[in-house]
Design a protein around this motif. Structure first.
Motif, mmCIF file in Angstrom:
data_model
loop_
_atom_site.group_PDB
_atom_site.id
_atom_site.type_symbol
_atom_site.label_atom_id
_atom_site.label_comp_id
_atom_site.label_asym_id
_atom_site.label_seq_id
_atom_site.Cartn_x
_atom_site.Cartn_y
_atom_site.Cartn_z
ATOM 1 N N GLN A 29 0.823 -1.206 0.000
ATOM 2 C CA GLN A 29 0.000 0.000 0.000
ATOM 3 C C GLN A 29 0.859 1.258 0.000
ATOM 4 O O GLN A 29 0.587 2.202 -0.750
ATOM 5 C CB GLN A 29 -0.939 0.007 1.217
ATOM 6 C CG GLN A 29 -1.919 1.159 1.212
ATOM 7 C CD GLN A 29 -2.920 1.077 0.074
ATOM 8 O OE1 GLN A 29 -3.597 0.065 -0.092
ATOM 9 N NE2 GLN A 29 -3.016 2.120 -0.738
ATOM 10 N N ALA A 32 2.405 1.709 -3.454
ATOM 11 C CA ALA A 32 1.365 2.127 -4.399
ATOM 12 C C ALA A 32 0.991 3.592 -4.178
ATOM 13 O O ALA A 32 0.845 4.349 -5.140
ATOM 14 C CB ALA A 32 0.137 1.229 -4.258
ATOM 15 N N ALA A 39 -3.156 -0.324 -5.545
ATOM 16 C CA ALA A 39 -2.525 -1.293 -4.649
ATOM 17 C C ALA A 39 -2.709 -2.720 -5.173
ATOM 18 O O ALA A 39 -1.844 -3.572 -4.979
ATOM 19 C CB ALA A 39 -3.090 -1.166 -3.240
#
Length: 144
Positions: A29, A32, A39
């Motif tokens: 996460q 991303a 994600a």
């Protein structure tokens, strides 16, 4: 030659992991978010990189992603070969249906161009991509 999004994200994730200076592993996460991408896509990329031994993934509390080998040992050409479909045209596969395939100069030229492209990438390690790690770290920190 245009690389796929999967290869692009693979290289981005490797760069992200190489420039991190934190003790805790990175999360999918967080990576991303830094790049402003999905994600879910990053998780698929991470899975590929784990499969090929470029990164380690640890589940659970304190888990996350880390480089599996030093950045100096991760060859960019090898990463691209593993993450990219290098079949430029239908005739690059084993079941070409093109009637001029045996005599096609275009296929030979494209094959040499692709080989030159990959040979150039073979000259670089992940370490070479992050020599400006302070600048990259700063840019990724601002992106969050």
């Amino acid at each position: 030659m245009q690389l796929t999004t999967h290869t692009d994200y693979s290289l981005r994730l490797l760069i992200y992991l190489a420039v991190r200076d934190e003790d805790m592993p990175a999360t999918v996460q967080a990576a991303a978010d830094r790049y402003g991408i999905s994600a879910n896509h990053m998780a698929k990329v991470a899975q590929t990189l784990v499969q090929y031994g470029y990164i380690h993934s640890q589940r659970g509390r304190g888990g996350g992603l880390r480089l599996a080998t030093p950045a100096s040992q991760i060859n960019i050409g090898a990463v691209v070969r593993r993450t990219e479909n290098l079949r430029l045209l239908e005739c690059f596969g084993p079941n070409s249906t093109c009637p001029i395939d045996p005599a096609c100069s275009l296929k030979k030229i494209l094959g040499r161009a692709q080989a030159a492209f990959l040979e150039e990438l073979d000259g670089y390690s992940l370490e070479a991509l992050v020599t400006n790690d302070d600048e990259l770290r700063g840019l990724l920190a601002r992106a969050s």
